[in-house]
Design an enzyme around this catalytic site. Structure first.
Site, PDB file in Angstrom:
ATOM      1  N   ASN A   1       0.826  -1.202   0.000  1.00  0.00           N
ATOM      2  CA  ASN A   1       0.000   0.000   0.000  1.00  0.00           C
ATOM      3  C   ASN A   1       0.864   1.256   0.000  1.00  0.00           C
ATOM      4  OD1 ASN A   1      -2.343   1.632   0.190  1.00  0.00           O
ATOM      5  ND2 ASN A   1      -3.350   0.071   1.433  1.00  0.00           N
TER       6      ASN A   1
ATOM      7  N   HIS B   1      22.832   1.541  13.098  1.00  0.00           N
ATOM      8  CA  HIS B   1      24.129   1.873  13.679  1.00  0.00           C
ATOM      9  C   HIS B   1      24.252   1.178  15.022  1.00  0.00           C
ATOM     10  CE1 HIS B   1      25.011   5.138  10.815  1.00  0.00           C
ATOM     11  NE2 HIS B   1      23.697   5.305  10.822  1.00  0.00           N
TER      12      HIS B   1
END
Length: 180
Positions: A81, A111
């Protein structure tokens, strides 16, 4: 740092990835301004974004975002969608008949938590979504997650751990896990 480290920031691999990110961003920005009924234009841009044509009966409603595109593997009869984001550098596989609600986000890279390492490394892992999964609106799937066949991810859920087949996952509660 765990063994899921993928690359050092500012390495040759990082530079190549950064160049692809710029290219994918340029292509998705063009895709996202096409008229909705421009099927030929969308097909051409999706082929350039993904590096191959969309599989049969895949429906993706723009706006659509990816930072790489070439590592996004879509099976047949997938529905995505509007306003979904796929950060796919480490790889995302979406199985047959998967339905993805609006604003869902798939993130394969991040990270390290350590403040020094977070500026030196990117870490992460691939995402694997099995067949016939339904991912609700606004769900976030984090690096390294596998979602089993027939599972349902509730709207707004944040998925950080593997999901067993035929199960419902809910929740967004944040909690302090570690302090430094």
């Amino acid at each position: 740092m765990p063994d899921d480290r993928l690359m050092r920031i500012h390495s040759a691999e990082f530079k190549a990835m950064s160049e692809r990110v710029l290219r994918a961003t340029e292509l998705t920005s063009r895709l996202n301004v096409l008229p909705f009924d421009d099927e030929a234009g969308k097909a051409e841009l999706f082929e350039r974004i993904l590096g191959r044509p969309l599989p049969e009966r895949v429906a993706i409603y723009p706006p659509f975002y990816t930072d790489h595109g070439l590592n996004l593997d879509l099976a047949e009869r997938v529905f995505i969608n509007q306003n979904c984001t796929f950060l796919d550098y480490a790889g995302i596989r979406i199985g047959e008949r998967v339905m993805i609600g609006p604003k869902a986000t798939f993130i394969t890279m991040g990270h390290p938590v350590d403040p020094v390492e977070r500026r030196e490394w990117l870490s992460g892992g691939p995402i694997d979504v099995a067949e016939n999964v339904w991912i609700g609106a606004g769900a976030t799937i984090l690096p390294g997650v596998t979602i089993g066949r027939d599972a349902v991810i509730a709207a707004g859920a944040v998925v950080a751990d593997d999901v067993p087949p035929a199960s419902l996952v809910t929740g967004t509660k944040a909690a302090v896990r570690h302090q430094w």
